[in-house]
Design a protein around this motif. Structure first.
Motif, PDB file in Angstrom:
ATOM      1  N   TRP A   1       6.006  -5.684   0.318  1.00 44.82           N
ATOM      2  CA  TRP A   1       7.028  -6.595   0.840  1.00 44.82           C
ATOM      3  C   TRP A   1       8.074  -5.832   1.663  1.00 44.82           C
ATOM      4  O   TRP A   1       8.486  -6.282   2.746  1.00 44.82           O
ATOM      5  CB  TRP A   1       7.725  -7.325  -0.304  1.00 44.82           C
ATOM      6  N   GLN A   2       8.497  -4.697   1.152  1.00 46.24           N
ATOM      7  CA  GLN A   2       9.507  -3.904   1.861  1.00 46.24           C
ATOM      8  C   GLN A   2       8.986  -3.406   3.196  1.00 46.24           C
ATOM      9  O   GLN A   2       9.707  -3.413   4.207  1.00 46.24           O
ATOM     10  CB  GLN A   2       9.942  -2.731   0.982  1.00 46.24           C
ATOM     11  N   ALA A   3       7.716  -2.963   3.226  1.00 47.40           N
ATOM     12  CA  ALA A   3       7.134  -2.472   4.478  1.00 47.40           C
ATOM     13  C   ALA A   3       6.992  -3.606   5.489  1.00 47.40           C
ATOM     14  O   ALA A   3       7.184  -3.397   6.701  1.00 47.40           O
ATOM     15  CB  ALA A   3       5.771  -1.829   4.200  1.00 47.40           C
ATOM     16  N   ASP A   4       6.653  -4.811   5.008  1.00 50.74           N
ATOM     17  CA  ASP A   4       6.585  -5.961   5.916  1.00 50.74           C
ATOM     18  C   ASP A   4       7.949  -6.229   6.538  1.00 50.74           C
ATOM     19  O   ASP A   4       8.066  -6.452   7.756  1.00 50.74           O
ATOM     20  CB  ASP A   4       6.107  -7.204   5.160  1.00 50.74           C
ATOM     21  N   ARG A   5       9.003  -6.229   5.699  1.00 50.79           N
ATOM     22  CA  ARG A   5      10.355  -6.478   6.227  1.00 50.79           C
ATOM     23  C   ARG A   5      10.761  -5.398   7.227  1.00 50.79           C
ATOM     24  O   ARG A   5      11.386  -5.686   8.249  1.00 50.79           O
ATOM     25  CB  ARG A   5      11.360  -6.531   5.071  1.00 50.79           C
TER      26      ARG A   5
ATOM     27  N   THR B   1      -2.102 -14.555   1.981  1.00 49.16           N
ATOM     28  CA  THR B   1      -1.536 -15.829   2.434  1.00 49.16           C
ATOM     29  C   THR B   1      -0.028 -15.874   2.210  1.00 49.16           C
ATOM     30  O   THR B   1       0.715 -16.412   3.041  1.00 49.16           O
ATOM     31  CB  THR B   1      -2.201 -17.000   1.690  1.00 49.16           C
ATOM     32  N   ALA B   2       0.428 -15.311   1.098  1.00 48.51           N
ATOM     33  CA  ALA B   2       1.868 -15.278   0.811  1.00 48.51           C
ATOM     34  C   ALA B   2       2.592 -14.376   1.810  1.00 48.51           C
ATOM     35  O   ALA B   2       3.701 -14.696   2.273  1.00 48.51           O
ATOM     36  CB  ALA B   2       2.113 -14.813  -0.614  1.00 48.51           C
ATOM     37  N   ARG B   3       1.962 -13.262   2.159  1.00 43.40           N
ATOM     38  CA  ARG B   3       2.587 -12.340   3.121  1.00 43.40           C
ATOM     39  C   ARG B   3       2.690 -12.986   4.489  1.00 43.40           C
ATOM     40  O   ARG B   3       3.734 -12.895   5.156  1.00 43.40           O
ATOM     41  CB  ARG B   3       1.780 -11.048   3.194  1.00 43.40           C
TER      42      ARG B   3
ATOM     43  N   ALA C   1       0.685   0.821 -17.502  1.00 42.97           N
ATOM     44  CA  ALA C   1       0.826   1.783 -16.405  1.00 42.97           C
ATOM     45  C   ALA C   1       0.295   1.188 -15.112  1.00 42.97           C
ATOM     46  O   ALA C   1       0.928   1.295 -14.051  1.00 42.97           O
ATOM     47  CB  ALA C   1       0.080   3.076 -16.754  1.00 42.97           C
ATOM     48  N   TRP C   2      -0.890   0.536 -15.195  1.00 42.40           N
ATOM     49  CA  TRP C   2      -1.450  -0.088 -14.000  1.00 42.40           C
ATOM     50  C   TRP C   2      -0.549  -1.211 -13.508  1.00 42.40           C
ATOM     51  O   TRP C   2      -0.301  -1.343 -12.308  1.00 42.40           O
ATOM     52  CB  TRP C   2      -2.841  -0.652 -14.304  1.00 42.40           C
ATOM     53  N   TRP C   3      -0.057  -2.038 -14.434  1.00 40.96           N
ATOM     54  CA  TRP C   3       0.776  -3.173 -14.047  1.00 40.96           C
ATOM     55  C   TRP C   3       2.063  -2.708 -13.367  1.00 40.96           C
ATOM     56  O   TRP C   3       2.499  -3.283 -12.366  1.00 40.96           O
ATOM     57  CB  TRP C   3       1.099  -4.013 -15.277  1.00 40.96           C
ATOM     58  N   LEU C   4       2.681  -1.669 -13.907  1.00 41.61           N
ATOM     59  CA  LEU C   4       3.903  -1.149 -13.298  1.00 41.61           C
ATOM     60  C   LEU C   4       3.625  -0.577 -11.909  1.00 41.61           C
ATOM     61  O   LEU C   4       4.393  -0.800 -10.966  1.00 41.61           O
ATOM     62  CB  LEU C   4       4.510  -0.065 -14.195  1.00 41.61           C
ATOM     63  N   LEU C   5       2.495   0.161 -11.798  1.00 39.70           N
ATOM     64  CA  LEU C   5       2.136   0.714 -10.496  1.00 39.70           C
ATOM     65  C   LEU C   5       1.784  -0.389  -9.509  1.00 39.70           C
ATOM     66  O   LEU C   5       2.156  -0.327  -8.328  1.00 39.70           O
ATOM     67  CB  LEU C   5       0.959   1.686 -10.647  1.00 39.70           C
ATOM     68  N   ALA C   6       1.041  -1.406 -10.005  1.00 37.14           N
ATOM     69  CA  ALA C   6       0.698  -2.535  -9.123  1.00 37.14           C
ATOM     70  C   ALA C   6       1.942  -3.301  -8.702  1.00 37.14           C
ATOM     71  O   ALA C   6       2.072  -3.723  -7.531  1.00 37.14           O
ATOM     72  CB  ALA C   6      -0.284  -3.455  -9.832  1.00 37.14           C
ATOM     73  N   GLY C   7       2.877  -3.497  -9.650  1.00 37.98           N
ATOM     74  CA  GLY C   7       4.120  -4.170  -9.317  1.00 37.98           C
ATOM     75  C   GLY C   7       4.927  -3.386  -8.300  1.00 37.98           C
ATOM     76  O   GLY C   7       5.502  -3.951  -7.364  1.00 37.98           O
ATOM     77  N   LEU C   8       4.952  -2.056  -8.483  1.00 38.24           N
ATOM     78  CA  LEU C   8       5.660  -1.208  -7.517  1.00 38.24           C
ATOM     79  C   LEU C   8       4.979  -1.265  -6.160  1.00 38.24           C
ATOM     80  O   LEU C   8       5.641  -1.303  -5.118  1.00 38.24           O
ATOM     81  CB  LEU C   8       5.694   0.222  -8.036  1.00 38.24           C
ATOM     82  N   SER C   9       3.644  -1.276  -6.182  1.00 42.71           N
ATOM     83  CA  SER C   9       2.887  -1.351  -4.930  1.00 42.71           C
ATOM     84  C   SER C   9       3.168  -2.665  -4.207  1.00 42.71           C
ATOM     85  O   SER C   9       3.369  -2.689  -2.982  1.00 42.71           O
ATOM     86  CB  SER C   9       1.386  -1.215  -5.221  1.00 42.71           C
TER      87      SER C   9
END
Length: 374
Positions: free
Chosen positions: A315-319, A363-365, A302-310
């Motif tokens: 990334w989407q908000a940056d774009r 750094t990746a962002r 559950a955490w991993w899915l939420l973290a992945g979604l986050s």
């Protein structure tokens, strides 16, 4: 993603319905055959009644399953979930209170929707086959007590989990799992002495010879059982059962009074010897450990899915920000300043970041933002 989940749900739901129909068809095909090991114990009249009871139960379960499936689809995919969550949000701004009210509302809805099926099952189906002994007042009493106790426990567990989520955003899945494991063990201790007596009347087995034999057989299995009790299950139903309850010093044997009336002493001892086998062979603890293992995996997933979604949302908000301002360097510069001011780790290991981070590494962002702007 929404359509994928809907299709997946419908496939699983359809497969379960198909299995139910397959089981009913198989019963209709073989329902008049007495199994060889039951020969001499079951005549055609009793077999006919058994088949009719099974068919009636299965049909009711099928109808209830279809109904609950339709309600679930409408709630999850028909817009009701968003409306319900928004309505709860108008009642409170607290993260914990929002979650508690959310799950309690669902429990209320589930209880209300189940009432017609429970009434029919108890006072029509069970009555027709001479199993029901419950009065309407007892049924209402059980319903209210179950709702209040279940609601209170669910509220406490939900609140505890959400407090841990709020306090530990990156490692909450570990703390939530520990909390749930402790609550499970606590309930195994408390249920026999606090909850079960609210529904049933327990008393020592009246047949002292039987009680002594049961304690003796348990001792031979290496189990020290302090109490052998009988319960007034016949107030509600003609169904019979026997079980162990509790752990540690609160272990006890519980026999339904219906079972005491239906079986002889040797048969009762044999049934309890089977249950003793579960304890002596470690099945109880193995199941508990397996459940906790699945629970840990579920919390992490559950955490991993939420973290992945986050991370995906970041990334989407940056774009979006780059598209809106046409200035990726400004956002990159802002992220650099935020990171340096907060002394953020600029060199997280990729595996560590994948496992623990709810946001992409800064750094990746920044690298991606600079590349987009060049």
């Amino acid at each position: 993603m929404k359509w994928f989940l809907l299709i997946l749900f419908l496939i699983v739901f359809g497969f379960r319905l198909w299995l139910r129909r397959l089981n009913l068809s198989y019963l209709k095909q073989h329902g008049q055959e007495v199994p060889p090991v039951f020969a001499g114990h079951v005549d055609q009249e009793l077999l006919k009644k058994t088949t009719a009871y099974t068919l009636a139960n299965s049909r009711l379960q099928l109808i209830a399953s279809v109904f609950s499936g339709i309600v679930l689809v409408l709630f999850l995919f028909g817009g009701l979930l968003a409306w319900y969550d928004g309505w709860i949000g108008q009642l409170t701004d607290s993260f914990v209170a929002h979650g508690v009210l959310f799950v309690l509302g669902l429990i209320v809805l589930q209880t209300l929707l189940d009432i017609p099926f429970s009434l029919y099952r108890t006072f029509v189906l069970e009555e027709r086959f001479q199993f029901n002994n419950a009065t309407p007042m007892l049924w209402v009493s059980d319903l209210l007590k179950s709702f209040l106790i279940g609601g209170l426990l669910l509220a406490l567990v939900t609140a505890g989990c959400l407090v841990l989520v709020q306090a530990n955003p990156n490692t909450w899945w570990v703390w939530v799992w520990i909390f749930l494991a402790v609550m499970t063990l606590l309930m195994m201790y408390l249920s026999p002495v606090l909850i079960e007596p609210l529904f049933f009347k327990f008393q020592p087995v009246q047949d002292q010879q039987l009680a002594n034999r049961l304690k003796e057989i348990m001792a031979r299995a290496g189990l020290q059982v302090e109490r052998v009790q009988q319960v007034d299950a016949s107030r509600r139903s003609g169904h019979s059962n026997a079980y162990f309850t509790g752990i540690g010093r609160v272990k006890r044997i519980v026999l339904f009074d219906t079972l005491l009336a239906q079986m002889n002493e040797d048969e009762i001892v044999a049934v309890l010897a089977h249950e003793a086998g579960h304890w002596r062979l470690g099945h109880i603890w193995k199941r508990l450990l397996m459940i906790e293992g699945v629970s840990l995996a579920g919390c992490w997933l559950a955490w991993w899915l939420l973290a992945g979604l986050s991370r995906r949302h970041e990334w989407q908000a940056d774009r979006f920000a780059v598209g809106l301002t046409a200035n990726g360097n400004a956002l990159a510069s802002a992220l650099v300043k935020l990171s340096t001011e907060n002394l953020s780790n600029l060199h997280p290991h990729p595996w560590y970041a994948w496992f623990y981070y709810s946001h992409p590494p800064v750094t990746a962002r920044v690298t991606r933002l600079v590349a987009r702007n060049s």
